[in-house]
Design a protein around this motif. Structure first.
Motif, PDB file in Angstrom:
ATOM      1  N   ALA A   1      74.379  54.371  -6.690  1.00 42.91           N
ATOM      2  CA  ALA A   1      73.346  55.271  -7.205  1.00 42.91           C
ATOM      3  C   ALA A   1      73.299  55.214  -8.729  1.00 42.91           C
ATOM      4  O   ALA A   1      72.207  55.247  -9.332  1.00 42.91           O
ATOM      5  CB  ALA A   1      73.602  56.692  -6.727  1.00 42.91           C
ATOM      6  N   ALA A   2      74.471  55.128  -9.380  1.00 41.56           N
ATOM      7  CA  ALA A   2      74.496  55.047 -10.841  1.00 41.56           C
ATOM      8  C   ALA A   2      73.750  53.822 -11.341  1.00 41.56           C
ATOM      9  O   ALA A   2      73.092  53.859 -12.388  1.00 41.56           O
ATOM     10  CB  ALA A   2      75.943  55.024 -11.334  1.00 41.56           C
ATOM     11  N   CYS A   3      73.820  52.724 -10.579  1.00 39.82           N
ATOM     12  CA  CYS A   3      73.102  51.505 -10.941  1.00 39.82           C
ATOM     13  C   CYS A   3      71.589  51.705 -10.896  1.00 39.82           C
ATOM     14  O   CYS A   3      70.839  50.981 -11.542  1.00 39.82           O
ATOM     15  CB  CYS A   3      73.523  50.375 -10.001  1.00 39.82           C
ATOM     16  N   TYR A   4      71.146  52.711 -10.145  1.00 39.15           N
ATOM     17  CA  TYR A   4      69.718  53.031 -10.030  1.00 39.15           C
ATOM     18  C   TYR A   4      69.230  53.888 -11.201  1.00 39.15           C
ATOM     19  O   TYR A   4      68.047  54.167 -11.312  1.00 39.15           O
ATOM     20  CB  TYR A   4      69.485  53.750  -8.699  1.00 39.15           C
ATOM     21  N   THR A   5      70.123  54.273 -12.098  1.00 36.68           N
ATOM     22  CA  THR A   5      69.761  55.193 -13.175  1.00 36.68           C
ATOM     23  C   THR A   5      68.632  54.659 -14.043  1.00 36.68           C
ATOM     24  O   THR A   5      67.705  55.397 -14.397  1.00 36.68           O
ATOM     25  CB  THR A   5      70.991  55.496 -14.050  1.00 36.68           C
ATOM     26  N   GLU A   6      68.696  53.381 -14.428  1.00 37.34           N
ATOM     27  CA  GLU A   6      67.676  52.852 -15.340  1.00 37.34           C
ATOM     28  C   GLU A   6      66.265  52.906 -14.746  1.00 37.34           C
ATOM     29  O   GLU A   6      65.353  53.456 -15.383  1.00 37.34           O
ATOM     30  CB  GLU A   6      68.041  51.430 -15.786  1.00 37.34           C
ATOM     31  N   PRO A   7      66.019  52.375 -13.541  1.00 36.54           N
ATOM     32  CA  PRO A   7      64.664  52.521 -12.998  1.00 36.54           C
ATOM     33  C   PRO A   7      64.277  53.970 -12.741  1.00 36.54           C
ATOM     34  O   PRO A   7      63.104  54.349 -12.924  1.00 36.54           O
ATOM     35  CB  PRO A   7      64.695  51.709 -11.698  1.00 36.54           C
ATOM     36  N   LEU A   8      65.230  54.807 -12.326  1.00 37.10           N
ATOM     37  CA  LEU A   8      64.914  56.221 -12.124  1.00 37.10           C
ATOM     38  C   LEU A   8      64.542  56.884 -13.439  1.00 37.10           C
ATOM     39  O   LEU A   8      63.588  57.690 -13.493  1.00 37.10           O
ATOM     40  CB  LEU A   8      66.104  56.934 -11.480  1.00 37.10           C
ATOM     41  N   ALA A   9      65.249  56.558 -14.510  1.00 35.84           N
ATOM     42  CA  ALA A   9      64.919  57.130 -15.814  1.00 35.84           C
ATOM     43  C   ALA A   9      63.520  56.713 -16.251  1.00 35.84           C
ATOM     44  O   ALA A   9      62.770  57.512 -16.838  1.00 35.84           O
ATOM     45  CB  ALA A   9      65.959  56.693 -16.851  1.00 35.84           C
ATOM     46  N   ASN A  10      63.133  55.466 -15.958  1.00 37.21           N
ATOM     47  CA  ASN A  10      61.755  55.034 -16.209  1.00 37.21           C
ATOM     48  C   ASN A  10      60.773  55.877 -15.410  1.00 37.21           C
ATOM     49  O   ASN A  10      59.735  56.315 -15.925  1.00 37.21           O
ATOM     50  CB  ASN A  10      61.596  53.558 -15.839  1.00 37.21           C
ATOM     51  N   ALA A  11      61.083  56.083 -14.140  1.00 36.07           N
ATOM     52  CA  ALA A  11      60.206  56.865 -13.274  1.00 36.07           C
ATOM     53  C   ALA A  11      60.035  58.283 -13.804  1.00 36.07           C
ATOM     54  O   ALA A  11      58.920  58.834 -13.815  1.00 36.07           O
ATOM     55  CB  ALA A  11      60.769  56.895 -11.853  1.00 36.07           C
ATOM     56  N   ILE A  12      61.131  58.888 -14.256  1.00 32.93           N
ATOM     57  CA  ILE A  12      61.059  60.252 -14.789  1.00 32.93           C
ATOM     58  C   ILE A  12      60.195  60.286 -16.042  1.00 32.93           C
ATOM     59  O   ILE A  12      59.399  61.219 -16.240  1.00 32.93           O
ATOM     60  CB  ILE A  12      62.481  60.777 -15.062  1.00 32.93           C
ATOM     61  N   HIS A  13      60.330  59.271 -16.896  1.00 33.71           N
ATOM     62  CA  HIS A  13      59.474  59.209 -18.092  1.00 33.71           C
ATOM     63  C   HIS A  13      58.000  59.149 -17.686  1.00 33.71           C
ATOM     64  O   HIS A  13      57.154  59.834 -18.283  1.00 33.71           O
ATOM     65  CB  HIS A  13      59.848  57.987 -18.924  1.00 33.71           C
ATOM     66  N   GLY A  14      57.684  58.348 -16.666  1.00 36.66           N
ATOM     67  CA  GLY A  14      56.305  58.284 -16.199  1.00 36.66           C
ATOM     68  C   GLY A  14      55.809  59.618 -15.677  1.00 36.66           C
ATOM     69  O   GLY A  14      54.666  60.031 -15.947  1.00 36.66           O
ATOM     70  N   VAL A  15      56.650  60.317 -14.935  1.00 35.68           N
ATOM     71  CA  VAL A  15      56.276  61.633 -14.414  1.00 35.68           C
ATOM     72  C   VAL A  15      56.089  62.618 -15.561  1.00 35.68           C
ATOM     73  O   VAL A  15      55.161  63.443 -15.549  1.00 35.68           O
ATOM     74  CB  VAL A  15      57.338  62.125 -13.409  1.00 35.68           C
ATOM     75  N   GLN A  16      56.935  62.546 -16.570  1.00 34.97           N
ATOM     76  CA  GLN A  16      56.755  63.414 -17.726  1.00 34.97           C
ATOM     77  C   GLN A  16      55.438  63.119 -18.444  1.00 34.97           C
ATOM     78  O   GLN A  16      54.745  64.043 -18.890  1.00 34.97           O
ATOM     79  CB  GLN A  16      57.926  63.244 -18.691  1.00 34.97           C
ATOM     80  N   ARG A  17      55.094  61.836 -18.544  1.00 33.41           N
ATOM     81  CA  ARG A  17      53.822  61.464 -19.182  1.00 33.41           C
ATOM     82  C   ARG A  17      52.618  62.031 -18.421  1.00 33.41           C
ATOM     83  O   ARG A  17      51.569  62.273 -19.006  1.00 33.41           O
ATOM     84  CB  ARG A  17      53.708  59.945 -19.252  1.00 33.41           C
ATOM     85  N   ALA A  18      52.794  62.258 -17.123  1.00 33.33           N
ATOM     86  CA  ALA A  18      51.688  62.731 -16.287  1.00 33.33           C
ATOM     87  C   ALA A  18      51.425  64.222 -16.430  1.00 33.33           C
ATOM     88  O   ALA A  18      50.363  64.701 -16.024  1.00 33.33           O
ATOM     89  CB  ALA A  18      51.972  62.404 -14.819  1.00 33.33           C
TER      90      ALA A  18
END
Length: 355
Positions: free
Chosen positions: A149-166
């Motif tokens: 799961a920790a290895c998934y942090t980078e794409p998840l952090a990108n996803a969260i940034h996109g959601v914040q932009r929305a």
């Protein structure tokens, strides 16, 4: 001198090699040496393999910009600088920025004009060991988050940034296109914003089914006529309030322009192989759209780790396949079976994580 194995890229277009007997790097002042516990395969890595990416890089280098590791040595001052001890599990943000340019002054460090990238301009995580640079932003991994799961942090952090932009609101009807690592992260992050309805568009049914388990209210094939009918019912025919494009497919972007309501918000987070022509009148004359881009993950790594640590986002569900470094070509080129879910493919350079 300790030795290690790594994947080295000697050029784009399949010029990767599994190399043995490489020197384990020694950490300099402020640097952190980690044993790599897991490292992901990204669409950008596949673009390097296929020679379809737009980057001009120096060779050779070790790819891998999604990674997590256990600290095994600290350079002079690194423990105090990064608040780390030997034995801590930690992640470094992929972009290493320098200086005090226009963008860093405004908190936009991910857009800095002076930047290195781990796994591209600096050696990354497709190795048994790697260095986190002195200027890296480093985060500890919570005990409750697995290595996968920790290895998934980078794409998840990108996803969260996109959601914040929305800027999602309580009454919004949200549509997300694409169920890859970022799209699946967007589904889970957007759900935490409690929108009125959350809809996924994705061709493959297995991923649609998983998205429904992870937080989507509805999921449709892009050509399903029920998609339009559902949006019309939910919005009195206006269209979606927010559309997040995470597939990197031009057809999905164009569909988003069609499905979004007037004065809606559209966030483009996909990476496209080809230009996408469209009628600019849709943006202004016809719909007055708010079209926003999304890039990398400023200030969201810690959020991603926290949300997974609290059990609010399931990172383990998004890591679907693991390989040793020796099988790098299989990992890069693998294509899922029609009934299979493939989201994040990773390497575990030092052995499979205990279950």
């Amino acid at each position: 001198m300790r030795r290690m194995n790594a994947i080295r890229c000697h050029g784009f277009g399949g010029q990767h090699r599994f190399e043995t007997g490489l020197n384990v790097p020694e950490p300099g002042p402020g640097e952190v040496l980690v044993r790599v516990d897991a490292s992901g395969v990204c669409a950008a890595d596949r673009a390097m393999w296929n020679a379809t990416g737009p980057w001009d890089l120096s060779f050779p280098f070790t790819p891998g910009h999604e990674f997590t590791g256990t600290v095994v040595a600290l350079g002079e001052g690194a423990g105090a600088r990064h608040r780390l001890s030997v034995g801590d599990r930690a992640i470094a943000e992929l972009n290493i920025t320098y200086g005090n340019d226009f963008f860093r002054q405004r908190g936009l460090y991910h857009l800095s004009d002076s930047m290195d990238v781990l796994g591209a301009t600096l050696n990354g995580g497709w190795a048994e060991y790697m260095i986190y640079p002195a200027d890296a932003v480093i985060h500890k991994v919570p005990d409750s988050v697995s290595n996968r799961a920790a290895c998934y942090t980078e794409p998840l952090a990108n996803a969260i940034h996109g959601v914040q932009r929305a800027e999602i609101g309580f009454e919004d009807v949200i549509v997300i296109a694409g169920a890859g690592p970022i799209g699946m992260g967007m589904i889970q992050a957007a759900r935490l914003k409690t929108p009125r309805k959350l809809i996924l568009i994705n061709p493959g049914k297995p991923k649609r089914d998983l998205a429904l388990k992870l937080g989507a209210d509805l999921a449709f094939h892009p050509e399903d006529p029920d998609l339009r009918a559902a949006l019309n019912d939910l919005t009195d025919g206006r269209g979606a309030d927010v559309f997040l494009e995470a597939s990197g497919q031009g057809a999905a972007f164009l569909q988003g322009l069609d499905l979004i309501r007037k004065a809606g918000r559209m966030v483009v987070f996909g990476v496209y192989k080809d230009p996408v022509p469209f009628d600019l009148n849709i943006l202004g004359e016809f719909k007055e759209l708010d079209l926003r881009g999304g890039h990398l993950a400023p200030f969201t790594y810690a959020t991603a780790l926290d949300l997974m640590g609290r059990g609010l986002i399931d990172g383990d569900a998004c890591v679907t396949h693991s390989y040793p470094l020796e099988e790098f070509e299989t990992a890069i080129v693998r294509t899922p079976d029609p009934d299979e879910v493939q989201i994040k493919v990773i390497f575990e350079p030092n052995g499979t994580e205990a279950s």
